[in-house]
Design an enzyme around this catalytic site. Structure first.
Site, mmCIF file in Angstrom:
data_model
loop_
_atom_site.group_PDB
_atom_site.id
_atom_site.type_symbol
_atom_site.label_atom_id
_atom_site.label_comp_id
_atom_site.label_asym_id
_atom_site.label_seq_id
_atom_site.Cartn_x
_atom_site.Cartn_y
_atom_site.Cartn_z
ATOM 1 N N LYS B 76 15.163 60.396 51.394
ATOM 2 C CA LYS B 76 15.251 59.485 50.248
ATOM 3 C C LYS B 76 16.029 60.200 49.156
ATOM 4 O O LYS B 76 15.843 61.411 48.955
ATOM 5 C CB LYS B 76 13.832 59.131 49.780
ATOM 6 N N SER B 151 9.804 51.425 46.570
ATOM 7 C CA SER B 151 11.144 51.889 46.256
ATOM 8 C C SER B 151 11.848 52.575 47.420
ATOM 9 O O SER B 151 13.059 52.735 47.391
ATOM 10 C CB SER B 151 11.092 52.863 45.075
ATOM 11 N N SER B 175 5.210 52.878 47.207
ATOM 12 C CA SER B 175 6.640 52.954 47.547
ATOM 13 C C SER B 175 6.945 53.442 48.951
ATOM 14 O O SER B 175 8.106 53.397 49.374
ATOM 15 C CB SER B 175 7.380 53.836 46.538
#
Lengths: 483, 481
Positions: B76, B151, B175
């Protein structure tokens, strides 16, 4: 109208830890800008603070030295404001739960009286970097070497009532933190910085007046001047029927002027909250006990010991024990010099005067304490006259690598104390002064004393300055008085 | 090959059926072909990946390989990667190349894992749809015009589309679990403090936790074995031994006490979702679990408390983005105030600005007690609810999300609707507990996630329960068309 002055101090003390409060970066002073700033100090994204255990040790030492409670749990908070030399956009500090709780420091005020000054608390925090406004053509340079250096901020109760008391307190604190070894005490490099809160009230009134805070004073002298200046300013306003505005002020020591920095209404809302990157600091009894055992001798204990062991006067003991550097110098000099009183006189007289005039501290005194002691020893055993000693001192100041005896020989400063040799000298000088001898013998005792000087000059000259004046004087008196 | 799990690929590498270079090239090709459409990556690093793959093959040849050596991964874009752009999905860091690695990325690198690139995300991890990324929205591979969740939507979409076998992710309020549920993959958020946060760009420090996005629970266990552990650079990381999470995967579930929080199964729950989740729970009963109802009395306060605490911490965490030292700086600032205000006005997107404002407000003089302190009190009540529940049961189960993936743009103008996406996940972050989302059904062809919540540091039990479910179901094997 008579006014009472009320003063409270906030003192930032830079801790002499090897590394910063939350990173492993060196705290050494004077490196090239931004060479002692790691990713953590620069607040690079994702970096995190890791507390420095040594800073907790130093803060605990301080707390114990001022008889304060050490809080077994203390909490770091974030104080939020934007400034270019504050990389994270917040300062990590302590507010609601500081490491050091209430304590006390006793200071000497005037005629041997003692006064207790209460410490409200002391907390740990990180220093900011420096903004440099010169040399950047209208722009600002940022040096983050200092960012993250550990400080303790010491906050007093408003227990001080004059600039002199405030300075006495500040000096006492300076002696304390340097004796503890937690601060280098170098005011010229910002190792201690003072904020003074000042208010005045009608003499005897119970109600405190509105106070102002004057920030960032970095010498005892500026602090004293700033307080005098602020007290006068406030009294002038009040006597003209005005009101004091609660505000933060900046003092310019070179011009003896101050100006408002911001009023209470303009004060920042710092939005303090506990720093979620740091767990509450837990300090247990074992850590406190271990710290207690590391406690070095403090100035008050040292003063008592100096009086007892060396027989020094209150005055000498007080001055010599105030800082670890001075006390250490004295003890080393005494180890070779012997006569404590004489050693003290030299340190507090000639040596201090010379240091002051050259703007140096005893920490970087060019004369090694053992050499000063050697010189005192030569004074005590009559090898040197006081005048000769001053010459030796001057030579040592320029270069203390030679021995005191070598200087004495090279400069021909060795006194002649041999009675036989000096008697012959006196006889030969007196032989040329029959009229003066006559005059002396006719005079009354009081006058005789005065006339002695007339013989000493030629005698010293005849001995090429090397005759021991004390011995010469005795022989002379004997010869003049004998027939 | 791309359909295999990490564990299967590791066995193939071990057996010499393929090389890491071949694997890496194959996944790079898939990214090249499909990601123009999906937009699950912000940065792809083919040269570095192939060089790392070559090194991994050498390491395997000389016998010093670990199970992850040579396996392609993605990070990420919230994890700092030395020498590779790390943007956090923001214009503010679009030009930022860190000179250091996050602890998570360096630990994976040290085992010989091969990093193919950085995945898309909501800006500064603030969002539940990956639509707030400065680099454009990521699509859900299960349905055009659906969000992948957020997210960590780039990581979940890339794993679901088989562009990568596993990816790192982070979870502050859901997330990892919410995008895992919406993309039909396995997401694990460990206990707060289990995995280092060093080098992971902070959103809300007391809630952020790094975790994994994989196809199977076994793969999560393999990744967590490497990622977990104390880090001297993170004062909140926990000094506690790391077990071998793969060792307990096959423990039988007979007698496992499972609690269903009544507040998460209220009448408001979408009936289709209830049906899917209940079916999954029946599978657990068949495996020998004993299911009972438990209560989390303060569950309904979680979202309100979270949306005070998280923005408050974020408001301070994001102050360092000031245009002074790195990242975006506005053009020709006239003075210091102009530098600050324009840099931040231009560099941050609207959701980030909204949260900075909310957080600043909540911490302001006169409001602090009513908001921040009150929220902290609620947080302790919520923690206590979980402590009480875990005195009765071993695991909690609930839906991971209120509904399957919604359409792109559906909630962008309604932040509160977006915040409700985290209804079932947010309390777990407030309590600091470990939790997972595992694929457990579909509604109209879109995946549904079952959330498993464990007691502190019981990732092993969570992974065991997830793995056993995956032995008797095949939701995790389903691939988007």
């Amino acid at each position: 109208m008579q006014w009472d002055v009320v003063i409270g101090l906030e003192i930032h003390v830079q801790l002499a830890t090897q590394t910063k409060l939350f990173s492993g970066t060196s705290t050494a002073y004077g490196a090239e800008p931004n060479t002692q700033a790691s990713a953590v100090d620069l607040a690079m994204p994702g970096t995190l603070p890791v507390p420095n255990r040594e800073a907790f040790r130093y803060a605990t030492l301080f707390g114990l030295a001022v008889n304060a409670e050490i809080n077994q749990r203390s909490v770091f908070e974030r104080k939020n404001y934007f400034y270019p030399d504050l990389p994270k956009g917040y300062q990590t500090t302590q507010l609601a739960e500081p490491i050091v709780g209430p304590g006390r420091v006793d200071i000497a005020v005037g005629d041997g009286e003692e006064k207790m000054v209460r410490i409200h608390h002391a907390h740990l925090e990180e220093d900011a970097g420096k903004s440099l406004h010169e040399d950047f053509h209208g722009m600002t340079g940022i040096d983050l070497n200092r960012a993250g250096t550990p400080l303790i901020e010491i906050v007093t109760e408003p227990d001080l009532n004059s600039a002199e008391e405030a300075v006495a307190f500040a000096r006492k604190l300076h002696g304390l933190v340097t004796s503890l070894g937690i601060c280098d005490g170098d005011l010229s490099q910002g190792s201690m910085r003072f904020d003074v809160n000042v208010s005045v009230k009608p003499h005897g009134s119970d109600t405190l007046g509105t106070r102002t805070e004057t920030k960032n004073l970095n010498s005892f002298r500026f602090m004293e001047q700033a307080i005098h200046h602020e007290v006068e300013r406030q009294i002038d306003i009040l006597e003209d029927g005005g009101e004091i505005v609660q505000e933060t002020r900046l003092y310019n020591g070179d011009r003896d002027e101050s100006r408002s920095m911001r009023t209470k209404e303009e004060a920042n809302d710092y939005r303090y909250f506990p720093c979620p990157d740091l767990l509450p600091v837990e300090i247990d009894e074992a850590f406190i006990e271990e710290t207690r055992r590391m406690m070095p001798e403090l100035p008050d204990e040292r003063r008592a010991r100096f009086q007892k062991t060396y027989g020094l006067s209150d005055y000498d003991a007080d001055l010599l024990s105030a800082s670890a550097d001075t006390a250490g110098y004295f003890e080393k000099a005494h180890s070779t010099g012997g006569d404590a009183k004489l050693v003290a006189n030299w340190i507090l007289g000639e040596l201090s005067g010379r240091l002051n005039s050259e703007d140096r501290t005893i920490g970087d005194c060019p004369v090694a304490p053992e050499k000063l002691g050697d010189m005192v020893a030569r004074l005590t055993d009559d090898t040197l006259s006081s005048k000769g000693a001053k010459t030796v001192f001057d030579r040592l100041w320029d270069d203390d690598s030679q021995s005191v005896d070598a200087i004495i020989d090279a400069e021909g400063l060795r006194q002649v104390s041999d009675t036989g040799e000096l008697e012959a000298l006196v006889d030969s000088v007196l032989a040329d002064m029959p009229e003066q001898i006559e005059q002396y013998r006719e005079a009354d005792p009081k006058k005789r004393k005065k006339l002695m000087g007339g013989f000493m000059g030629p005698l010293m000259k005849a001995s090429k300055g090397q005759g021991n004046p004390k011995v010469l004087n005795e022989i002379l008196k004997k010869k003049l008085d004998e027939s | 090959m791309h359909d295999k799990s990490i564990a299967e690929l590791a066995r193939d590498l071990d057996a010499g059926h393929c090389s890491s270079v071949e694997l890496t090239q194959q996944f790079l090709d898939r990214i090249e072909q499909q990601d123009r459409h999906l937009n699950s990556f912000i940065t792809v690093t083919p040269e570095a990946a192939l060089a790392d793959a070559k090194a991994a093959d050498e390491r395997r040849a000389n016998g010093s390989a670990t199970p992850l050596t040579g396996i392609p991964f993605a990070h990420k874009d919230i994890f700092c990667t030395n020498g590779v752009a790390t943007t956090c999905g923001s214009k503010m860091l679009a030009n930022f190349v860190p000179p250091y690695d996050a602890t998570v990325t360096s630990r994976l690198r040290d085992t010989g894992a091969v990093c193919l690139g950085k995945t898309n995300m909501d800006e500064f991890a603030m969002g539940s749809s990956t639509e707030s990324s400065y680099f454009g929205a990521t699509l859900n591979p299960w349905g055009d015009q659906r969000v992948p969740g957020g997210s960590s939507g780039g990581s979940s979409a890339a794993v679901a589309a088989r562009l990568i076998p596993g990816a790192t992710a982070t979870d502050t309020g859901g997330s990892i679990r919410q995008p895992a549920a919406l993309c039909g993959v396995t997401g694990l958020k460990p206990t707060y403090g289990r995995v280092s946060r060093y080098g992971m760009i902070a959103f809300a420090s007391s809630l952020d936790q790094a975790g994994t996005m994989t196809r199977t629970a076994e793969d999560s266990a393999l990744m967590l074995n490497t990622m977990a552990g104390h880090d001297p650079r993170d004062a909140t990381s926990v000094s506690r031994a790391v077990p071998d999470y793969t060792a307990t995967l096959n423990e039988p579930l007979k007698g496992l006490r499972v609690g269903l929080p009544s507040q998460y199964f209220s009448d408001d729950l979408n009936p289709a979702m209830a049906e899917q989740v209940n079916a999954a729970i029946r599978e657990y009963e068949k495996l020998g679990a004993e299911v009972r109802e438990v209560s989390l009395p303060n569950a309904d306060l979680a979202i309100a408390a979270y949306y005070v605490i998280a923005p408050a911490e974020a408001s301070a965490n994001l102050s360092r983005f000031d245009g002074v030292r790195y990242g975006y700086r506005c053009e020709n600032p006239s003075d210091l105030m102009d530098l600050y205000t324009r840099t931040r006005a231009e560099g941050f997107g609207s959701e980030v600005k909204r949260r900075i404002l909310v957080g600043t407000y909540a911490l302001s003089a006169g409001y602090y007690d009513a908001y921040y302190l009150k929220a902290q009190k609620v947080r302790r009540l919520i923690q206590q609810d979980f402590v009480n529940a875990f005195s009765e049961v071993d695991l909690l189960m609930s839906p991971a999300t209120p509904s399957p993936a919604f359409r792109i743009g559906e909630k962008t103008d309604d932040p509160v609707q977006m915040y409700l996406e985290d209804t079932f996940t947010i309390a777990i972050n407030l309590a600091g507990l470990p939790a997972m989302s595992i694929p457990a059904g579909q509604i109209d062809g879109m995946p549904v996630g079952l959330q498993l919540i464990g007691n502190y540091f019981e990732e092993g039990r969570l992974l065991n329960a997830a793995h056993q479910f995956q032995q008797v179901t095949d939701w995790h094997r389903q691939t988007p068309a």
